[in-house]
Design an enzyme around this catalytic site. Sequence first.
Site, PDB file in Angstrom:
ATOM      1  N   GLY A  12       0.785  -1.231   0.000  1.00  0.00           N
ATOM      2  CA  GLY A  12       0.000   0.000   0.000  1.00  0.00           C
ATOM      3  C   GLY A  12       0.815   1.278   0.000  1.00  0.00           C
ATOM      4  O   GLY A  12       0.321   2.331   0.411  1.00  0.00           O
ATOM      5  N   ASN A  14       1.625   2.961  -2.608  1.00  0.00           N
ATOM      6  CA  ASN A  14       0.975   3.883  -3.556  1.00  0.00           C
ATOM      7  C   ASN A  14      -0.315   4.454  -2.973  1.00  0.00           C
ATOM      8  O   ASN A  14      -0.637   5.621  -3.194  1.00  0.00           O
ATOM      9  CB  ASN A  14       0.727   3.185  -4.892  1.00  0.00           C
ATOM     10  CG  ASN A  14       1.989   3.103  -5.712  1.00  0.00           C
ATOM     11  OD1 ASN A  14       2.429   4.100  -6.282  1.00  0.00           O
ATOM     12  ND2 ASN A  14       2.609   1.933  -5.739  1.00  0.00           N
ATOM     13  N   MET A  84      -3.340  -7.163  -7.213  1.00  0.00           N
ATOM     14  CA  MET A  84      -2.677  -8.173  -8.036  1.00  0.00           C
ATOM     15  C   MET A  84      -3.623  -9.213  -8.631  1.00  0.00           C
ATOM     16  O   MET A  84      -3.243 -10.348  -8.871  1.00  0.00           O
ATOM     17  CB  MET A  84      -1.559  -8.844  -7.235  1.00  0.00           C
ATOM     18  CG  MET A  84      -0.495  -7.868  -6.749  1.00  0.00           C
ATOM     19  SD  MET A  84       0.174  -6.779  -8.048  1.00  0.00           S
ATOM     20  CE  MET A  84       1.577  -7.755  -8.558  1.00  0.00           C
ATOM     21  N   HIS A 103       1.741   0.676 -12.706  1.00  0.00           N
ATOM     22  CA  HIS A 103       2.546  -0.498 -13.045  1.00  0.00           C
ATOM     23  C   HIS A 103       4.019  -0.090 -13.009  1.00  0.00           C
ATOM     24  O   HIS A 103       4.382   0.974 -13.529  1.00  0.00           O
ATOM     25  CB  HIS A 103       2.145  -0.995 -14.437  1.00  0.00           C
ATOM     26  CG  HIS A 103       2.835  -2.259 -14.833  1.00  0.00           C
ATOM     27  ND1 HIS A 103       2.556  -3.478 -14.239  1.00  0.00           N
ATOM     28  CD2 HIS A 103       3.807  -2.503 -15.748  1.00  0.00           C
ATOM     29  CE1 HIS A 103       3.319  -4.408 -14.790  1.00  0.00           C
ATOM     30  NE2 HIS A 103       4.095  -3.837 -15.694  1.00  0.00           N
ATOM     31  N   ASP A 135      -8.255  -2.620 -18.545  1.00  0.00           N
ATOM     32  CA  ASP A 135      -9.245  -3.401 -19.282  1.00  0.00           C
ATOM     33  C   ASP A 135      -9.139  -4.850 -18.820  1.00  0.00           C
ATOM     34  O   ASP A 135      -8.495  -5.121 -17.802  1.00  0.00           O
ATOM     35  CB  ASP A 135      -9.075  -3.235 -20.812  1.00  0.00           C
ATOM     36  CG  ASP A 135      -7.724  -3.728 -21.305  1.00  0.00           C
ATOM     37  OD1 ASP A 135      -7.050  -4.480 -20.570  1.00  0.00           O
ATOM     38  OD2 ASP A 135      -7.349  -3.373 -22.444  1.00  0.00           O
ATOM     39  N   GLU A 136      -9.737  -5.784 -19.566  1.00  0.00           N
ATOM     40  CA  GLU A 136      -9.785  -7.159 -19.060  1.00  0.00           C
ATOM     41  C   GLU A 136      -8.453  -7.902 -19.169  1.00  0.00           C
ATOM     42  O   GLU A 136      -8.271  -8.958 -18.586  1.00  0.00           O
ATOM     43  CB  GLU A 136     -10.918  -7.958 -19.737  1.00  0.00           C
ATOM     44  CG  GLU A 136     -10.798  -8.107 -21.233  1.00  0.00           C
ATOM     45  CD  GLU A 136     -11.329  -6.900 -22.010  1.00  0.00           C
ATOM     46  OE1 GLU A 136     -11.434  -7.026 -23.232  1.00  0.00           O
ATOM     47  OE2 GLU A 136     -11.617  -5.836 -21.423  1.00  0.00           O
TER      48      GLU A 136
HETATM   49  C1  GAR Z   1       3.637  -1.190  -7.227  1.00  0.00           C
HETATM   50  O1  GAR Z   1       4.974  -0.885  -7.481  1.00  0.00           O
HETATM   51  C2  GAR Z   1       2.888  -1.457  -8.514  1.00  0.00           C
HETATM   52  O2  GAR Z   1       3.421  -0.796  -9.595  1.00  0.00           O
HETATM   53  C3  GAR Z   1       3.062  -2.943  -8.680  1.00  0.00           C
HETATM   54  O3  GAR Z   1       2.995  -3.462  -7.385  1.00  0.00           O
HETATM   55  C4  GAR Z   1       3.520  -2.501  -6.468  1.00  0.00           C
HETATM   56  C5  GAR Z   1       2.584  -2.405  -5.288  1.00  0.00           C
HETATM   57  O4  GAR Z   1       3.159  -1.638  -4.281  1.00  0.00           O
HETATM   58  N1  GAR Z   1       2.019  -3.448  -9.502  1.00  0.00           N
HETATM   59  C6  GAR Z   1       2.169  -4.355 -10.441  1.00  0.00           C
HETATM   60  O5  GAR Z   1       3.223  -4.908 -10.667  1.00  0.00           O
HETATM   61  C7  GAR Z   1       0.904  -4.691 -11.203  1.00  0.00           C
HETATM   62  N2  GAR Z   1       1.170  -5.434 -12.373  1.00  0.00           N
HETATM   63  P1  GAR Z   1       2.297  -0.977  -3.129  1.00  0.00           P
HETATM   64  O6  GAR Z   1       1.343  -2.026  -2.600  1.00  0.00           O
HETATM   65  O7  GAR Z   1       3.330  -0.619  -2.092  1.00  0.00           O
HETATM   66  O8  GAR Z   1       1.594   0.229  -3.694  1.00  0.00           O
END
Ligand code: GAR
Length: 181
Positions: A12, A14, A84, A103, A135-136
């Site tokens: 979390g 982000n 995820m 991403h 999207d999907e």
């Molecule tokens: C983030 O860096 C995000 O870009 C990545 O997971 C991390 C989650 O961090 N997402 C992906 O790879 C999706 N394909 P967070 O839970 O600390 O925000």
Amino acid sequence: MGRIGVLVSGQGTNLQALIDAGLPVRAVVSNRSGVPALHRAARAGIESAVFAAGDYGSREERDAVMAAWLEEREVTLVVCAGFMELLRKPFLERFAGRILNTHSAPLPDFPGARPIEDVLAAGVAETAATVHYVDEGTDTGPVIAAERVPVYEDDTAETLRARVQSVEHRLLPRIVRSLAG
Ligand code: GAR
């Protein structure tokens, strides 16, 4: 400004960046219980709920319940921030054109759940933090913004992840602010 719902699965960081930027995060949804992202929501006084796929008959059913919960809270923009799982039709249709994802690699080159490791394995000199519409598919929606990040020869997954995430934490709130209307 609209009301933002954030989908999480793990740390979390982000979500925290959105909260710290003063954005109107009104609801947090996780597919896993007990994750740090839920503690961050609680600390910020934001309502949260867990919708684990295993608790429902199908992913479609779970996604419909999750979308209804967010709609009840009058969420107008959904941000996937380290969520995820792929979203299914009932959710995508409910929030069509109003779902973003962050991403930690360039798209369409490095989609998927382990982009940091994939970038390192590819031996490229540059990666990116990317924000795109959902999207999907797996990270296949249109890119809204991407910011380049260098990859160094001695990078490990940890050092590269930290560099990319520090950019994500600036980029995501900026894009969300511009789209939250
Ligand atoms: C983030 O860096 C995000 O870009 C990545 O997971 C991390 C989650 O961090 N997402 C992906 O790879 C999706 N394909 P967070 O839970 O600390 O925000």
